[in-house]
Design an enzyme around this catalytic site. Structure first.
Site, mmCIF file in Angstrom:
data_model
loop_
_atom_site.group_PDB
_atom_site.id
_atom_site.type_symbol
_atom_site.label_atom_id
_atom_site.label_comp_id
_atom_site.label_asym_id
_atom_site.label_seq_id
_atom_site.Cartn_x
_atom_site.Cartn_y
_atom_site.Cartn_z
ATOM 1 N N THR A 155 0.894 -1.160 0.000
ATOM 2 C CA THR A 155 0.000 0.000 0.000
ATOM 3 C C THR A 155 0.925 1.199 0.000
ATOM 4 O O THR A 155 2.038 1.121 0.537
ATOM 5 C CB THR A 155 -0.913 0.030 1.241
ATOM 6 O OG1 THR A 155 -0.085 0.136 2.405
ATOM 7 C CG2 THR A 155 -1.763 -1.227 1.370
ATOM 8 N N HIS A 156 0.524 2.278 -0.634
ATOM 9 C CA HIS A 156 1.378 3.467 -0.800
ATOM 10 C C HIS A 156 2.703 3.125 -1.468
ATOM 11 O O HIS A 156 3.709 3.784 -1.231
ATOM 12 C CB HIS A 156 1.663 4.147 0.543
ATOM 13 C CG HIS A 156 0.461 4.317 1.420
ATOM 14 N ND1 HIS A 156 -0.330 5.447 1.404
ATOM 15 C CD2 HIS A 156 -0.125 3.473 2.314
ATOM 16 C CE1 HIS A 156 -1.324 5.299 2.272
ATOM 17 N NE2 HIS A 156 -1.227 4.104 2.825
ATOM 18 N N SER A 277 17.477 1.437 -26.901
ATOM 19 C CA SER A 277 17.748 2.872 -26.918
ATOM 20 C C SER A 277 18.669 3.168 -28.099
ATOM 21 O O SER A 277 19.529 2.359 -28.434
ATOM 22 C CB SER A 277 18.417 3.269 -25.608
ATOM 23 O OG SER A 277 19.133 4.482 -25.780
ATOM 24 N N LYS A 283 20.351 -0.791 -22.958
ATOM 25 C CA LYS A 283 18.979 -0.612 -22.470
ATOM 26 C C LYS A 283 17.954 -1.514 -23.118
ATOM 27 O O LYS A 283 18.038 -1.873 -24.289
ATOM 28 C CB LYS A 283 18.550 0.845 -22.665
ATOM 29 C CG LYS A 283 19.300 1.763 -21.713
ATOM 30 C CD LYS A 283 18.488 2.959 -21.337
ATOM 31 C CE LYS A 283 17.339 2.563 -20.459
ATOM 32 N NZ LYS A 283 16.483 3.701 -20.186
ATOM 33 N N ASN A 285 13.855 -1.234 -23.011
ATOM 34 C CA ASN A 285 12.799 -0.359 -22.493
ATOM 35 C C ASN A 285 11.406 -0.981 -22.594
ATOM 36 O O ASN A 285 11.097 -1.631 -23.581
ATOM 37 C CB ASN A 285 12.816 0.973 -23.254
ATOM 38 C CG ASN A 285 14.075 1.768 -22.996
ATOM 39 O OD1 ASN A 285 14.665 1.670 -21.922
ATOM 40 N ND2 ASN A 285 14.499 2.530 -23.983
ATOM 41 N N GLU A 290 4.389 1.334 -21.372
ATOM 42 C CA GLU A 290 4.415 2.805 -21.296
ATOM 43 C C GLU A 290 3.409 3.413 -22.275
ATOM 44 O O GLU A 290 2.672 4.339 -21.941
ATOM 45 C CB GLU A 290 5.819 3.333 -21.607
ATOM 46 C CG GLU A 290 6.785 3.130 -20.455
ATOM 47 C CD GLU A 290 8.201 3.539 -20.824
ATOM 48 O OE1 GLU A 290 8.846 4.202 -20.013
ATOM 49 O OE2 GLU A 290 8.679 3.196 -21.923
ATOM 50 N N TYR A 317 -31.558 16.723 -33.718
ATOM 51 C CA TYR A 317 -30.242 16.623 -34.334
ATOM 52 C C TYR A 317 -29.615 18.004 -34.526
ATOM 53 O O TYR A 317 -30.278 18.958 -34.918
ATOM 54 C CB TYR A 317 -30.328 15.917 -35.701
ATOM 55 C CG TYR A 317 -28.975 15.812 -36.380
ATOM 56 C CD1 TYR A 317 -28.106 14.765 -36.078
ATOM 57 C CD2 TYR A 317 -28.542 16.793 -37.271
ATOM 58 C CE1 TYR A 317 -26.850 14.693 -36.661
ATOM 59 C CE2 TYR A 317 -27.279 16.726 -37.860
ATOM 60 C CZ TYR A 317 -26.439 15.668 -37.550
ATOM 61 O OH TYR A 317 -25.200 15.602 -38.121
ATOM 62 N N GLN A 322 -22.000 15.476 -35.525
ATOM 63 C CA GLN A 322 -21.087 14.824 -36.465
ATOM 64 C C GLN A 322 -19.696 14.630 -35.852
ATOM 65 O O GLN A 322 -18.925 13.788 -36.295
ATOM 66 C CB GLN A 322 -21.000 15.666 -37.746
ATOM 67 C CG GLN A 322 -20.138 15.071 -38.832
ATOM 68 C CD GLN A 322 -20.329 15.787 -40.150
ATOM 69 O OE1 GLN A 322 -21.348 15.596 -40.812
ATOM 70 N NE2 GLN A 322 -19.374 16.621 -40.524
ATOM 71 N N LYS A 325 -17.919 10.930 -34.099
ATOM 72 C CA LYS A 325 -17.375 9.686 -34.643
ATOM 73 C C LYS A 325 -15.878 9.472 -34.469
ATOM 74 O O LYS A 325 -15.442 8.393 -34.056
ATOM 75 C CB LYS A 325 -17.719 9.588 -36.132
ATOM 76 C CG LYS A 325 -19.196 9.355 -36.352
ATOM 77 C CD LYS A 325 -19.565 9.455 -37.823
ATOM 78 C CE LYS A 325 -21.010 9.818 -37.987
ATOM 79 N NZ LYS A 325 -21.367 11.138 -37.406
#
Ligand code: ARG
Length: 462
Positions: A155-156, A277, A283, A285, A290, A317, A322, A325
């Site tokens: 927790t935390h 990277s 690296k 990643n 993400e 209407y 419009q 969408k």
């Protein structure tokens, strides 16, 4: 002056207006729904004697031809046609002549677009729940392997109590199950046909809304035409449902990002779902989680966008609608690819139980168990037990030893009432397995929970 509505106009529309006004470059996504809607509308008109059988056949052949042209890429989408409804109708009329001009009898673009968009949303509800169930299955398969793998429950973002990894994943199964249910309930509520509402007030023609509703796969007919052509709450619902689902995906992604860092080292994402990277050769990643976290923000944007578009509209209407969408199309595409890639990332990641175990040995995860021991075995009131345990933790800190590894003599020094059997209670696995209350983390309880989700997935598949 080639507009379908140009009768009362004396000057042609400017090309700037054409560009500003048009939805054809994005609402073409709905071409299938639009053509199916027109086929069903025409068949009803014929059945009601509003179209002759011959006209109906011409319209049917023509619409199939248009569909073919769209699917082969031959169809010319023109900004000047404004939207897909008029683009298709125009092409139909060019192909079959006068009968094409009769198709729009007892219909308006207002109910037409409401039909198309609603059916698209309903279809995507199904696609997304299916993908969610597959994601659940992928998570379940990992969870089942790890019902005794210890991991620090937090927790935390601070170590709290030992749990098992299967239990942790089970929390996400619960979230994704609720997400499925949310899509299903939206589906049920919104599965009613707008066709026949016409512009806003219904039509004097002798139409049969029940038949068209049935043929289009709706459960029934909408109750009030004014509402039906103007509201977009069905679209808001899918945006909200996707947003909530993405929020869950984003939380899981955040954990995958943390877990795959050196500091945690709980999982390793497969090379196939990681990136490198351009400058730091060492690296690896976690771009996938993400981006999932990032795309969540974009989906919320679409939800807020449509809520804002709708909020001041008088009945019925308005052209503002419009704008409903693109955000939905984007959110749906985002949801589809997100579910797919997260499923694959989970299937292919490596779990590192040893690092999870090591992490459990930091932070005195069994402190609550010592307090519980003092209450249960020594009859000490919980508040006092909490205080005594605090002193034991302080001792551990001083010695640089986790409470689960502390020697008995130190505990005895703190309080005489503590007996040697306390060591069993301080054991991390014991601590996890002691939480047998319903919904708790004990391995046996976790297994029951996973079985519950497994049955749910099985039933979903049927
Ligand atoms: N392209 C329009 C839309 O997407 C179709 C409905 C237009 N109706 C109208 N009366 N202008 O909302």
């Amino acid at each position: 002056m080639d507009k379908m509505w140009s009768g009362r106009f004396s000057t042609a529309a400017s090309s700037l207006l054409d560009e500003f006004n048009a939805s054809i470059m994005f609402d073409r996504e709905l071409y299938m729904e639009d053509i199916e809607g027109s086929l069903v509308h025409a068949s009803m008109l014929a059945k009601q004697g509003i179209l002759t059988h011959e006209e109906f056949e011409q319209i049917t052949d023509g619409l199939h031809q248009v569909k073919k042209e769209i699917e082969s890429g031959e169809f010319e989408w023109k900004i000047s046609d404004e939207d897909l409804h008029m683009g298709i109708e125009k092409r139909l009329t060019a192909l079959i002549g006068d009968a094409g001009k009769k198709l729009h009898t007892a219909r308006s673009r207002n109910d037409q677009v409401a039909v198309d968009f609603r059916r698209y949303v309903l279809k995507k509800n199904r696609v997304i729940t299916q993908a969610l169930s597959e994601l659940m299955e992928a998570i379940l398969n990992v969870a089942k392997e790890h019902t005794s793998t210890l991991i620090p429950g937090m927790t935390h973002l601070q170590h709290a109590q030992p749990i098992n990894f299967g239990f942790h994943l089970g929390a996400y199964l619960a979230m994704f199950k609720r997400d499925i249910e949310r899509f299903q309930s939206s589906y049920q509520r919104n599965n009613i046909s707008p066709l026949g509402c016409a512009a806003l007030a219904g039509t004097p023609h002798n139409i049969d809304r029940k038949t068209t509703a049935e043929l289009l796969g709706f459960d029934g007919v909408s109750v009030n035409c004014l509402d039906t052509v103007s509201d977009r709450d069905f679209a808001l619902e899918i945006l909200f449902n996707i947003s909530t689902m993405m929020m869950h995906i984003s939380r899981l992604s955040e954990e995958l990002i943390l877990w795959s860092s050196y500091e945690f080292g709980f999982v390793e994402l497969s090379d196939a779902y990681s990136t490198g990277s351009s400058i730091m050769p060492q690296k690896k990643n976690p771009d996938v989680p993400e981006l999932l976290r990032g795309k969540t923000g974009r989906v919320y944007g679409s939800l807020m966008g449509l809520l804002t578009v709708m909020k001041g509209l008088p009945l019925a209407y308005n052209k503002d609608t419009q704008e409903d969408k693109e955000g939905v199309f984007d959110a749906v595409k985002t949801a589809e690819i997100s579910l797919e890639i997260l499923k694959e990332a989970i299937k292919t990641m490596t779990i590192k139980p040893r690092n999870m175990q090591k992490a459990c040995e930091i932070g005195h995860l069994s402190a609550t168990d010592l307090a519980d021991y003092l209450v249960e075995k020594c009859g000490i009131p919980f508040r006092e037990a909490h205080f005594i345990t605090g002193r034991a933790v302080a001792k551990g800190e001083e010695l640089g030893v986790d409470l689960s590894k502390i020697e008995y003599k130190y505990l005895k020094e703190i309080d005489e009432r503590i007996k040697e059997d306390v060591l069993e209670y301080l054991d991390l696995r014991y601590s996890m397995d002691a939480r047998v209350s319903e919904g708790g983390t004990a391995t046996q309880r976790t297994k029951e929970q996973l079985e519950y989700f497994e049955n749910y997935i099985k039933e979903f598949k049927q």
